[in-house]
Design an enzyme around this catalytic site. Structure first.
Site, PDB file in Angstrom:
ATOM      1  N   LYS A   1       1.014  -1.197  -0.052  1.00 52.30           N
ATOM      2  CA  LYS A   1      -0.079  -0.046   0.167  1.00 52.30           C
ATOM      3  C   LYS A   1       0.891   1.174  -0.070  1.00 52.30           C
ATOM      4  CE  LYS A   1      -4.214  -1.653   0.563  1.00 52.30           C
ATOM      5  NZ  LYS A   1      -5.642  -1.785   0.790  1.00 52.30           N
TER       6      LYS A   1
ATOM      7  N   LYS B   1      -2.830 -10.551  -7.437  1.00 53.09           N
ATOM      8  CA  LYS B   1      -4.137 -10.735  -6.873  1.00 53.09           C
ATOM      9  C   LYS B   1      -5.304  -9.709  -7.515  1.00 53.09           C
ATOM     10  CE  LYS B   1      -5.487  -8.933  -2.914  1.00 53.09           C
ATOM     11  NZ  LYS B   1      -6.347  -8.362  -2.043  1.00 53.09           N
TER      12      LYS B   1
ATOM     13  N   LYS C   1      -9.919  -4.921  -5.612  1.00 54.36           N
ATOM     14  CA  LYS C   1     -11.110  -3.802  -6.166  1.00 54.36           C
ATOM     15  C   LYS C   1     -10.646  -2.602  -6.482  1.00 54.36           C
ATOM     16  CE  LYS C   1     -13.180  -4.463  -1.473  1.00 54.36           C
ATOM     17  NZ  LYS C   1     -12.270  -4.317  -0.413  1.00 54.36           N
TER      18      LYS C   1
HETATM   19  N1  AQP Z   1      -8.434 -11.967  -5.129  1.00 53.90           N
HETATM   20  C1  AQP Z   1      -8.917 -12.339  -3.927  1.00 53.90           C
HETATM   21  N2  AQP Z   1      -9.082 -13.594  -3.827  1.00 53.90           N
HETATM   22  C2  AQP Z   1      -9.556 -14.237  -2.677  1.00 53.90           C
HETATM   23  N3  AQP Z   1      -9.912 -13.564  -1.516  1.00 53.90           N
HETATM   24  C3  AQP Z   1      -9.621 -12.127  -1.730  1.00 53.90           C
HETATM   25  N4  AQP Z   1      -9.783 -11.192  -0.636  1.00 53.90           N
HETATM   26  C4  AQP Z   1      -9.491 -10.152  -1.403  1.00 53.90           C
HETATM   27  N5  AQP Z   1      -8.942 -10.080  -2.513  1.00 53.90           N
HETATM   28  C5  AQP Z   1      -9.370 -11.633  -2.698  1.00 53.90           C
HETATM   29  C6  AQP Z   1     -10.400 -11.412   0.466  1.00 53.90           C
HETATM   30  O1  AQP Z   1     -11.574 -10.511   0.613  1.00 53.90           O
HETATM   31  C7  AQP Z   1     -11.777 -10.215   1.991  1.00 53.90           C
HETATM   32  C8  AQP Z   1     -11.930  -8.615   2.067  1.00 53.90           C
HETATM   33  O2  AQP Z   1     -10.951  -7.882   1.611  1.00 53.90           O
HETATM   34  P1  AQP Z   1     -10.742  -6.325   2.192  1.00 53.90           P
HETATM   35  O3  AQP Z   1     -11.854  -5.487   1.673  1.00 53.90           O
HETATM   36  O4  AQP Z   1     -10.547  -6.413   3.503  1.00 53.90           O
HETATM   37  O5  AQP Z   1      -9.377  -5.881   1.612  1.00 53.90           O
HETATM   38  P2  AQP Z   1      -8.335  -6.624   0.685  1.00 53.90           P
HETATM   39  O6  AQP Z   1      -7.804  -7.709   1.109  1.00 53.90           O
HETATM   40  O7  AQP Z   1      -7.161  -5.519   0.492  1.00 53.90           O
HETATM   41  O8  AQP Z   1      -9.166  -6.652  -0.825  1.00 53.90           O
HETATM   42  P3  AQP Z   1      -9.120  -5.905  -2.159  1.00 53.90           P
HETATM   43  O9  AQP Z   1      -9.960  -6.400  -2.994  1.00 53.90           O
HETATM   44  O10 AQP Z   1      -7.603  -5.960  -2.428  1.00 53.90           O
HETATM   45  O11 AQP Z   1      -9.184  -4.588  -1.594  1.00 53.90           O
HETATM   46  P4  AQP Z   1      -8.513  -3.125  -1.857  1.00 53.90           P
HETATM   47  O12 AQP Z   1      -8.400  -3.118  -3.387  1.00 53.90           O
HETATM   48  O13 AQP Z   1      -9.305  -1.965  -1.274  1.00 53.90           O
HETATM   49  O14 AQP Z   1      -7.161  -3.312  -1.060  1.00 53.90           O
HETATM   50  C9  AQP Z   1     -10.337 -10.659   2.832  1.00 53.90           C
HETATM   51  O15 AQP Z   1     -10.875 -11.941   3.573  1.00 53.90           O
HETATM   52  C10 AQP Z   1      -9.550 -10.872   1.722  1.00 53.90           C
HETATM   53  O16 AQP Z   1      -8.610 -12.110   2.144  1.00 53.90           O
END
Ligand code: AQP
Length: 334
Positions: free
Chosen positions: A114, A196, A199
């Site tokens: 990040k 990965k 979002k």
């Molecule tokens: N690509 C993924 N595959 C499987 N699990 C995933 N998770 C996120 N991306 C994947 C799981 O979703 C849950 C919520 O995630 P989060 O919103 O707390 O943040 P994150 O892990 O940082 O997810 P993103 O989509 O990558 O969000 P941004 O872009 O905002 O940082 C968690 O259980 C995570 O493991």
């Protein structure tokens, strides 16, 4: 609460929820809620560690709560609430900060990622994110944390912090375990299948969201990066794009990877991609219809949040009171 083990998890309301968030986390919660005392949170406090537009954050929070319910989380069976409605999360995080070492935080992979992505906004919240997440988990005496693989390191930190606190004072917290699904724990980007799916990805074609319409889903899968081979076979190292599509197909159809490989034997990538897209469309369409219905009912959502915050607070403050006593704070006269 009944005498069952406790699960806790959450998603940040930071944008459009992806099929990665669904398959890695939310989908598994819906089955686990039958077996566990279940607590699911929309983690808005976490989300402001990167810049948010306030009006969008409010909308995203309701959208995500409605999505939780549309996916099958039942407010009668699970506690559903918004993190900022239970101030015990930040109160416990402060205490846990004092048993967490700066060196540990510097090693967190997500913090380093990040920092690279948001070089203009490396704030203390970004660094402290895992301690707040430890507080989220430990407040509810959580046994199991169902998350995607990217969050495993944070759950391990929560375990370390719990053990350290328990050793320094006396047994206070349950030491939680991480739960990741066998398939779907790390859904990859459709455009860069070694990274990965996230979002916050700026490339829209890399991400399939839970609310994408049918044509968009089909188009994104048709453009998905695969390889120059022609065989549909799972090999995450050498065929990351195809393996990712197989994982997605397996999760949405309930077929094993081996069954899917047999099904696509002798078929080209074009056919394969179409079938994956169709499976995703079939899986998300009823959820979308339900989400759109629920999100319009603000009064209902507010009622769910009120009840959720009430039930979560009762549990959270039981733990926080104990923690305050253990560290030597004098009880507040009420
Ligand atoms: N690509 C993924 N595959 C499987 N699990 C995933 N998770 C996120 N991306 C994947 C799981 O979703 C849950 C919520 O995630 P989060 O919103 O707390 O943040 P994150 O892990 O940082 O997810 P993103 O989509 O990558 O969000 P941004 O872009 O905002 O940082 C968690 O259980 C995570 O493991």
């Amino acid at each position: 609460m009944e005498n069952k083990k406790v699960i806790f998890s959450g998603v940040q309301p930071t944008g459009k929820i992806t099929i990665g968030n669904y398959l890695g986390a939310i989908k598994n919660w819906t089955t686990m809620q039958e077996e566990f005392n279940s607590i699911f949170c929309v983690v808005d406090l976490h989300s402001i560690t990167v810049n948010q537009v306030p009006a969008e954050l409010r909308k995203n929070t309701f959208d995500l709560l409605a999505l939780y319910i549309a996916c099958g989380l039942d407010p009668q069976k699970s506690i559903l609430f918004v993190q900022s409605h239970v101030p015990a999360h930040t109160e416990l995080a402060w205490v846990l900060n004092t048993v967490t070492m700066v060196g540990e935080m510097n090693r967190m992979t997500q913090f380093k990622d990040k920092c690279r992505k948001h070089a203009d906004n490396i704030n203390m919240g970004l660094m402290d994110y895992p301690v707040l997440m430890a507080a989220d988990i430990l407040l509810y005496q959580t046994d199991l944390v169902p998350v995607g693989i990217d969050q495993k390191q944070h759950v391990e930190l929560a375990r370390d912090v719990a053990q350290r606190f328990n050793n320094k004072y006396s047994p206070t917290f349950v030491v939680p375990e991480c739960y990741t699904p066998k398939v779907g724990a790390k859904i990859m980007s459709l455009q860069e299948p070694t990274a990965k799916m996230s979002k916050s990805d700026e490339n829209e074609n890399a991400v399939v969201t839970m609310l994408d319409d049918k044509d968009t889903i089909m188009r994104k899968f048709k453009r998905a990066v695969t390889d120059s081979d022609t065989v549909v076979r799972f090999d995450a190292e050498n065929k990351p794009g195809v393996s990712n599509l197989l994982s997605i197909y397996s999760c949405f159809t309930g077929k094993s990877i081996a069954e899917a490989e047999v099904e696509f034997e002798g078929k080209g990538y074009g056919d394969f991609k179409t079938k994956v897209a169709e499976a995703v469309i079939e899986g998300v369409s009823p959820i979308q219809a339900e989400q759109q219905r629920i999100v319009k009912d603000k009064a209902y959502l507010e009622e769910v949040l009120k009840d959720g915050a009430y039930r979560a607070s009762k549990l959270a403050y039981k733990t926080l009171d104990k923690v305050y006593r253990k560290v030597g704070f004098i009880p507040r006269v009420r």
